[in-house]
Design a protein around this motif. Sequence first.
Motif, PDB file in Angstrom:
ATOM      1  N   THR A   8       0.784  -1.272   0.023  1.00  0.00           N
ATOM      2  CA  THR A   8      -0.138  -0.167  -0.203  1.00  0.00           C
ATOM      3  C   THR A   8       0.978   1.344   0.017  1.00  0.00           C
ATOM      4  O   THR A   8       1.893   1.394   0.658  1.00  0.00           O
ATOM      5  CB  THR A   8      -0.944  -0.081   1.529  1.00  0.00           C
ATOM      6  OG1 THR A   8       0.250  -0.187   2.425  1.00  0.00           O
ATOM      7  CG2 THR A   8      -1.896  -1.124   1.622  1.00  0.00           C
ATOM      8  N   ASP A  12      -2.072   8.404   6.257  1.00  0.00           N
ATOM      9  CA  ASP A  12      -2.363   7.384   7.570  1.00  0.00           C
ATOM     10  C   ASP A  12      -3.857   9.108   8.492  1.00  0.00           C
ATOM     11  O   ASP A  12      -2.695  10.101   8.255  1.00  0.00           O
ATOM     12  CB  ASP A  12      -1.691   7.574   7.721  1.00  0.00           C
ATOM     13  CG  ASP A  12      -0.735   5.224   7.967  1.00  0.00           C
ATOM     14  OD1 ASP A  12      -1.996   4.887   6.349  1.00  0.00           O
ATOM     15  OD2 ASP A  12       0.243   5.339   7.568  1.00  0.00           O
ATOM     16  N   GLY A  27       1.561   4.335   3.988  1.00  0.00           N
ATOM     17  CA  GLY A  27       1.617   2.973   3.721  1.00  0.00           C
ATOM     18  C   GLY A  27       2.571   1.917   4.016  1.00  0.00           C
ATOM     19  O   GLY A  27       3.673   2.500   4.005  1.00  0.00           O
ATOM     20  N   ARG A  93      -3.133  -1.296  18.912  1.00  0.00           N
ATOM     21  CA  ARG A  93      -3.847  -0.508  18.479  1.00  0.00           C
ATOM     22  C   ARG A  93      -5.208  -0.352  17.906  1.00  0.00           C
ATOM     23  O   ARG A  93      -4.867  -1.992  18.044  1.00  0.00           O
ATOM     24  CB  ARG A  93      -2.605   0.496  17.518  1.00  0.00           C
ATOM     25  CG  ARG A  93      -2.867  -0.826  16.097  1.00  0.00           C
ATOM     26  CD  ARG A  93      -1.913   0.147  14.867  1.00  0.00           C
ATOM     27  NE  ARG A  93      -1.418  -1.096  13.953  1.00  0.00           N
ATOM     28  CZ  ARG A  93      -1.246  -0.734  13.154  1.00  0.00           C
ATOM     29  NH1 ARG A  93       0.081  -0.431  12.599  1.00  0.00           N
ATOM     30  NH2 ARG A  93      -0.513  -1.451  11.751  1.00  0.00           N
ATOM     31  N   GLY A 233       4.424   1.779  11.097  1.00  0.00           N
ATOM     32  CA  GLY A 233       5.190   1.264   9.986  1.00  0.00           C
ATOM     33  C   GLY A 233       6.857   0.298  10.075  1.00  0.00           C
ATOM     34  O   GLY A 233       7.497   0.405   9.686  1.00  0.00           O
ATOM     35  N   ASP A 236       7.463  -2.405   8.109  1.00  0.00           N
ATOM     36  CA  ASP A 236       7.724  -1.826   7.118  1.00  0.00           C
ATOM     37  C   ASP A 236       8.874  -1.243   7.166  1.00  0.00           C
ATOM     38  O   ASP A 236       9.466  -2.199   5.606  1.00  0.00           O
ATOM     39  CB  ASP A 236       6.794  -1.571   6.699  1.00  0.00           C
ATOM     40  CG  ASP A 236       4.752  -1.824   6.578  1.00  0.00           C
ATOM     41  OD1 ASP A 236       5.116  -2.967   6.785  1.00  0.00           O
ATOM     42  OD2 ASP A 236       4.284  -0.537   7.046  1.00  0.00           O
TER      43      ASP A 236
HETATM   44  P1  AMP Z   1       2.838  -1.270  10.077  1.00  0.00           P
HETATM   45  O1  AMP Z   1       2.505  -0.654  11.085  1.00  0.00           O
HETATM   46  O2  AMP Z   1       3.812  -1.788   9.624  1.00  0.00           O
HETATM   47  O3  AMP Z   1       1.413  -2.404  10.481  1.00  0.00           O
HETATM   48  O4  AMP Z   1       1.978  -0.337   9.086  1.00  0.00           O
HETATM   49  C1  AMP Z   1       1.131   0.534   8.548  1.00  0.00           C
HETATM   50  C2  AMP Z   1       1.161   0.828   7.251  1.00  0.00           C
HETATM   51  O5  AMP Z   1       0.405  -0.258   6.906  1.00  0.00           O
HETATM   52  C3  AMP Z   1       0.290   2.230   7.539  1.00  0.00           C
HETATM   53  O6  AMP Z   1       0.879   3.557   7.085  1.00  0.00           O
HETATM   54  C4  AMP Z   1      -1.100   1.744   6.880  1.00  0.00           C
HETATM   55  O7  AMP Z   1      -1.139   2.984   5.958  1.00  0.00           O
HETATM   56  C5  AMP Z   1      -0.484   0.179   6.229  1.00  0.00           C
HETATM   57  N1  AMP Z   1      -2.070  -0.374   6.368  1.00  0.00           N
HETATM   58  C6  AMP Z   1      -2.291  -0.662   7.103  1.00  0.00           C
HETATM   59  N2  AMP Z   1      -4.321  -0.979   6.858  1.00  0.00           N
HETATM   60  C7  AMP Z   1      -3.600  -2.018   6.261  1.00  0.00           C
HETATM   61  C8  AMP Z   1      -3.906  -3.138   5.047  1.00  0.00           C
HETATM   62  N3  AMP Z   1      -5.440  -3.310   5.771  1.00  0.00           N
HETATM   63  N4  AMP Z   1      -3.293  -3.517   4.120  1.00  0.00           N
HETATM   64  C9  AMP Z   1      -2.082  -2.730   3.962  1.00  0.00           C
HETATM   65  N5  AMP Z   1      -1.940  -1.656   4.636  1.00  0.00           N
HETATM   66  C10 AMP Z   1      -2.212  -1.162   5.502  1.00  0.00           C
END
Ligand code: AMP
Length: 303
Positions: A8, A12, A27, A93, A233, A236
Motif C-alpha cells: 500500500t 494515514d 502505506g 492499536r 510502519g 515495514d
Molecule cells: P504497520 O505499522 O507495519 O502495520 O504498517 C502501517 C502501514 O500499513 C500504514 O501506513 C497503513 O497505511 C498501512 N495499512 C494499514 N492497514 C492496512 C491493510 N489492511 N492493508 C495494507 N496496508 C495497511
Amino acid sequence: MEILSIGTIGFDIIETPFGKTNKILGGAATFAGFSASILEVPIHLVSVVGKDFPKSYLKLFESKNINTEAITIIPNEKTFFWYGKYNKDMNSRDTIVTELNVIKNFKPKIPESLKNIEVILLGNLHPSIQLSVLKQVKNFKLVILDTMNFWIHYTWDLLIEVIKKTYIIIINDSESRQISGEYNLIKAAKKIYTMGPKFIIIKKGEHGALFFTKDKIFVTPAFPIEEVCDPTGAGDTFIGGFAAYLAKKNDLSFESMKNAIIYGSTLASFCVEKFGTERIQKVTKNELDIRLKKFKLLTNFNF
Ligand code: AMP
C-alpha cells in the motif's frame, strides 16, 4: 540486486499518546521504500493511488531514488486511507477507519522492464494479489512475505499457496501462532518451515525478533528507544532494511541474514521516533552507522 516492493501507498491519520496527525503519507510500501533508500539500494514500488495523491509525494520518492514507474494513478478514485489509534502501552492499536478505495480493485501489472528483479517483497495484501505478482516475475532469487491475521483467517487456502512459494516469511508472534496452531514459538517456526519458507523471522515488537532456519536460531533485541512516538510502519521499515541489506550484499547465507535483521531493527528504531514517515525519510547513512555501532555494543559480551 534490486527490490520490487508490492504494497500500500496512501494516507494515514495516526493517534498516539503523543498527539494526532492530519492525513499524512503512509502505506507499507512507502516505509519499505524509504528504508531501502537509506542503504542506496534500488527499490521499485508496485502500488496504486488515486488522483488525490499529491504529486509532491511522488517527487519525494523519486528524489530518494525510489522508482515510481509501477505506481498506477487511477483517475476519479480515492487513495487508500487508514486511521489507527494506539493505546497507552503503544503495543496495541485499534483501526478506526480503513478505506480501501483504489486498493479494492488493485490488479498489479508489473512492467516488462521490472520482471527480472531479484528480490520480491510481498507486502501485506490479499494473497491473490501476491500470487498474481509471483506469476508475472521471472528470475527472482528471493521472495519475502509479510501478511497479517485478517488474511490468515479469511483467505487461508490462498495464503498457503503464497507461503509455499516464499523463501523468507516475516510475521509477528501472534501471526506465527495463528498460522502454525502452536503456542511455543520454536514449535511454531518448525511447523511453518514444513509449509515452504526456508527462513522464518518472528517479530516481537519492542522485544526484538527471533530468526529460524531448519537447524539454527538467532535472537536479537530491538534497539531500545526512550521515547517511542509512533510505531506505525516499524514492521515495514524493518522489512525494507532487511531486504536492502541482502540485496546490497548479494549474499543469502544465514550469517548475512543475521546482519540484515540488525539493519532492519536499527532502521525501525528510527521510524518510531516521530510520527509516520517524518523520521525515516530523513535518516542518513551516517546516523545509521552510528546507531549500528551502538547496537553492537549493547549486545556484545565476553564469557
Ligand atoms: P504497520 O505499522 O507495519 O502495520 O504498517 C502501517 C502501514 O500499513 C500504514 O501506513 C497503513 O497505511 C498501512 N495499512 C494499514 N492497514 C492496512 C491493510 N489492511 N492493508 C495494507 N496496508 C495497511
